[in-house]
Design a protein around this motif. Sequence first.
Motif, PDB file in Angstrom:
ATOM      1  N   HIS A  40      27.074 -28.927  20.429  1.00 40.98           N
ATOM      2  CA  HIS A  40      25.904 -29.750  20.110  1.00 40.98           C
ATOM      3  C   HIS A  40      25.916 -30.959  21.043  1.00 40.98           C
ATOM      4  N   THR A  41      24.765 -31.340  21.535  1.00 43.88           N
ATOM      5  CA  THR A  41      24.702 -32.485  22.453  1.00 43.88           C
ATOM      6  C   THR A  41      24.814 -33.815  21.724  1.00 43.88           C
ATOM      7  N   SER A  42      24.634 -33.815  20.402  1.00 45.14           N
ATOM      8  CA  SER A  42      24.787 -35.026  19.601  1.00 45.14           C
ATOM      9  C   SER A  42      25.394 -34.647  18.256  1.00 45.14           C
ATOM     10  N   ASN A  43      25.881 -35.640  17.523  1.00 43.55           N
ATOM     11  CA  ASN A  43      26.490 -35.394  16.222  1.00 43.55           C
ATOM     12  C   ASN A  43      25.397 -35.159  15.183  1.00 43.55           C
ATOM     13  N   ARG A  44      25.334 -33.932  14.654  1.00 42.39           N
ATOM     14  CA  ARG A  44      24.267 -33.541  13.729  1.00 42.39           C
ATOM     15  C   ARG A  44      24.761 -33.323  12.307  1.00 42.39           C
ATOM     16  N   GLY A  45      26.081 -33.275  12.093  1.00 44.87           N
ATOM     17  CA  GLY A  45      26.619 -33.115  10.754  1.00 44.87           C
ATOM     18  C   GLY A  45      27.277 -31.765  10.541  1.00 44.87           C
ATOM     19  N   LYS A  46      28.152 -31.707   9.514  1.00 44.40           N
ATOM     20  CA  LYS A  46      28.888 -30.476   9.241  1.00 44.40           C
ATOM     21  C   LYS A  46      27.953 -29.325   8.909  1.00 44.40           C
ATOM     22  N   GLY A  47      26.959 -29.588   8.074  1.00 42.97           N
ATOM     23  CA  GLY A  47      26.037 -28.527   7.685  1.00 42.97           C
ATOM     24  C   GLY A  47      25.314 -27.935   8.885  1.00 42.97           C
ATOM     25  N   ALA A  48      24.880 -28.798   9.785  1.00 48.46           N
ATOM     26  CA  ALA A  48      24.187 -28.326  10.989  1.00 48.46           C
ATOM     27  C   ALA A  48      25.114 -27.454  11.829  1.00 48.46           C
ATOM     28  N   SER A  49      26.398 -27.822  11.885  1.00 52.46           N
ATOM     29  CA  SER A  49      27.363 -27.026  12.642  1.00 52.46           C
ATOM     30  C   SER A  49      27.577 -25.665  11.990  1.00 52.46           C
ATOM     31  N   VAL A  50      27.655 -25.659  10.661  1.00 48.93           N
ATOM     32  CA  VAL A  50      27.807 -24.384   9.943  1.00 48.93           C
ATOM     33  C   VAL A  50      26.601 -23.488  10.195  1.00 48.93           C
ATOM     34  N   LEU A  51      25.402 -24.063  10.147  1.00 50.70           N
ATOM     35  CA  LEU A  51      24.188 -23.268  10.368  1.00 50.70           C
ATOM     36  C   LEU A  51      24.135 -22.719  11.796  1.00 50.70           C
ATOM     37  N   THR A  52      24.564 -23.525  12.755  1.00 50.18           N
ATOM     38  CA  THR A  52      24.638 -23.034  14.134  1.00 50.18           C
ATOM     39  C   THR A  52      25.613 -21.866  14.223  1.00 50.18           C
ATOM     40  N   GLY A  53      26.766 -22.019  13.582  1.00 45.78           N
ATOM     41  CA  GLY A  53      27.745 -20.929  13.586  1.00 45.78           C
ATOM     42  C   GLY A  53      27.206 -19.671  12.940  1.00 45.78           C
ATOM     43  N   LEU A  54      26.524 -19.832  11.823  1.00 43.53           N
ATOM     44  CA  LEU A  54      25.953 -18.674  11.123  1.00 43.53           C
ATOM     45  C   LEU A  54      24.937 -17.937  11.986  1.00 43.53           C
ATOM     46  N   SER A  55      24.198 -18.676  12.770  1.00 38.54           N
ATOM     47  CA  SER A  55      23.179 -18.038  13.608  1.00 38.54           C
ATOM     48  C   SER A  55      23.799 -17.154  14.693  1.00 38.54           C
ATOM     49  N   HIS A  56      25.087 -17.347  14.965  1.00 39.52           N
ATOM     50  CA  HIS A  56      25.781 -16.535  15.969  1.00 39.52           C
ATOM     51  C   HIS A  56      26.750 -15.532  15.348  1.00 39.52           C
ATOM     52  N   ALA A  57      26.937 -15.581  14.029  1.00 41.54           N
ATOM     53  CA  ALA A  57      27.937 -14.744  13.367  1.00 41.54           C
ATOM     54  C   ALA A  57      27.486 -13.287  13.302  1.00 41.54           C
ATOM     55  N   GLN A  58      28.428 -12.378  13.543  1.00 40.77           N
ATOM     56  CA  GLN A  58      28.141 -10.951  13.505  1.00 40.77           C
ATOM     57  C   GLN A  58      29.050 -10.193  12.536  1.00 40.77           C
ATOM     58  N   GLY A  59      29.993 -10.881  11.905  1.00 41.84           N
ATOM     59  CA  GLY A  59      30.944 -10.223  11.029  1.00 41.84           C
ATOM     60  C   GLY A  59      30.334  -9.769   9.714  1.00 41.84           C
TER      61      GLY A  59
END
Length: 224
Positions: free
Chosen positions: A61-80
């Motif tokens: 992330h180019t700026s600090n957006r918060g833990k939830g935002a990071s989790v959502l970004t991760g989920l958007s790339h998750a394939q498991g």
Amino acid sequence: MPLLSVIVPVFNEAKTIREILEKISTVNIDKEVIVVDDGSSDDTGKILREIKYPNLKVIHHTSNRGKGASVLTGLSHAQGEYVVIQDADLEYDPQDYLKLMETIKKENADFVLGARFLDGHQGIFMHRLGNKFLTRMFNFLFNTKFNDYATCYKLFRRDALGQLNLKSGGFDIDVELLSKAVKKKMKPSEVKIAYFPRAYAEGKKIRWIHGIQAIAAIIKYSII
């Protein structure tokens, strides 16, 4: 498709990020690891660019957006088939993924929580009190019996997560995840995990304001 997607939200964890990724890599399970660097201002980003593991994805992330935002970004790339969240500090033991996976399959559950406090609360005194209060509040408003609503280790079936329409950008992602799963009558389970609480001097980020936000989030999601 990997069996497990491990989402690691990271903010200013230069001291521990190498070690936690090493610990994750040693877990004997088919997995992918998705690290989301949430605009760290220390050397976290630099270190992540140097680390190479099979099936490791690093997103910045180019700026600090918060833990939830990071989790959502991760989920958007998750394939498991399954997804678990892993804090970047060393408070949790990734070997407990095996317990979580065994439990979700054995219980045929939609999600499993890693319960930290089945043998009593640990860590900073105010955090112990806060967790007891917030968990009891959550249980009262949602008619549940969780030991530890705020645990980092929440293992979900990925198809179940897709039904929750998650939006929280901050630490209230924990409340949103659990409250929406409960309201959809998803089948839960809990299993005891190891926990090694750290102090503020070691980088603990939870402050009293997060407790106030958690109270507000619990009330909010109990109403909507």
